[in-house]
Write a protein that holds these residues in place. Structure first.
Motif, PDB file in Angstrom:
ATOM      1  N   VAL A  48      40.408 -37.370  13.596  1.00 29.81           N
ATOM      2  CA  VAL A  48      41.724 -37.757  13.078  1.00 29.81           C
ATOM      3  C   VAL A  48      41.609 -38.960  12.146  1.00 29.81           C
ATOM      4  N   ALA A  49      40.935 -40.003  12.601  1.00 26.81           N
ATOM      5  CA  ALA A  49      40.819 -41.229  11.812  1.00 26.81           C
ATOM      6  C   ALA A  49      39.598 -41.998  12.280  1.00 26.81           C
ATOM      7  N   ALA A  50      39.071 -42.841  11.398  1.00 25.94           N
ATOM      8  CA  ALA A  50      37.895 -43.639  11.746  1.00 25.94           C
ATOM      9  C   ALA A  50      37.949 -44.968  11.027  1.00 25.94           C
ATOM     10  N   THR A  58      38.235 -47.214   6.122  1.00 26.49           N
ATOM     11  CA  THR A  58      38.901 -46.286   7.028  1.00 26.49           C
ATOM     12  C   THR A  58      38.850 -44.877   6.460  1.00 26.49           C
ATOM     13  N   TYR A  59      39.017 -43.922   7.363  1.00 23.95           N
ATOM     14  CA  TYR A  59      39.053 -42.508   6.988  1.00 23.95           C
ATOM     15  C   TYR A  59      40.196 -41.841   7.745  1.00 23.95           C
ATOM     16  N   ARG A  67      50.670 -40.891   7.483  1.00 26.15           N
ATOM     17  CA  ARG A  67      51.500 -40.981   8.697  1.00 26.15           C
ATOM     18  C   ARG A  67      50.831 -41.821   9.789  1.00 26.15           C
ATOM     19  N   PHE A  68      49.513 -41.771   9.860  1.00 27.09           N
ATOM     20  CA  PHE A  68      48.761 -42.492  10.897  1.00 27.09           C
ATOM     21  C   PHE A  68      48.029 -43.673  10.271  1.00 27.09           C
ATOM     22  N   THR A  69      47.876 -44.726  11.052  1.00 27.23           N
ATOM     23  CA  THR A  69      47.117 -45.896  10.616  1.00 27.23           C
ATOM     24  C   THR A  69      46.201 -46.351  11.732  1.00 27.23           C
ATOM     25  N   ILE A  70      44.925 -46.476  11.414  1.00 23.83           N
ATOM     26  CA  ILE A  70      43.953 -46.979  12.376  1.00 23.83           C
ATOM     27  C   ILE A  70      43.658 -48.435  12.054  1.00 23.83           C
ATOM     28  N   SER A  71      43.531 -49.236  13.104  1.00 23.85           N
ATOM     29  CA  SER A  71      43.209 -50.648  12.910  1.00 23.85           C
ATOM     30  C   SER A  71      42.438 -51.142  14.122  1.00 23.85           C
TER      31      SER A  71
END
Length: 116
Positions: A48-50, A58-59, A67-71
């Motif tokens: 989904v995210a990295a 980030t990926y 819509r999504f945010t990774i932190s």
């Protein structure tokens, strides 16, 4: 060694938001690249995210981009996945994954259910 524990999953209506958290143990967590995967019933686990160890890169999968945010907060040994504008197709078990060279670890997962 790193141990991962996800939390924050739950039931939300379509269009809503949810933030899932991955809390890690281990003094070297800050060196690990972290990813969120998800697996829906009858489907393969998908990325989904990295986020890189430094937080500088980030990926996102196309299905969640915008819509999504990774932190991450390395001081707190924590990685977040903020999920907005959720859709029923986002329903899955969300897993946290940590990797450093040949070392990799999975969390136990947290269920996210989006109702229509």
């Amino acid at each position: 060694q790193v141990q991962l524990a996800e939390s924050g999953g739950g039931l939300v209506q379509a269009g809503g938001s949810l933030r899932v958290t991955c809390a890690a143990s281990g003094r070297t967590f800050y060196r690990y690249d972290i990813a969120w995967f998800r697996q829906a019933p009858g489907k393969e686990r998908e990325l989904v995210a990295a986020i890189r160890w430094s937080g500088g890169h980030t990926y996102y999968a196309d299905s969640v981009k915008g819509r999504f945010t990774i932190s991450r907060d390395n001081a707190k040994n924590t990685v977040y996945l903020q999920m907005n504008s959720l859709k029923p197709e986002d329903t899955a078990v969300y897993y946290c994954y940590a990797r450093l060279n040949t070392y990799n670890y999975w969390g136990q997962g947290t269920q996210v259910t989006v109702s229509s």
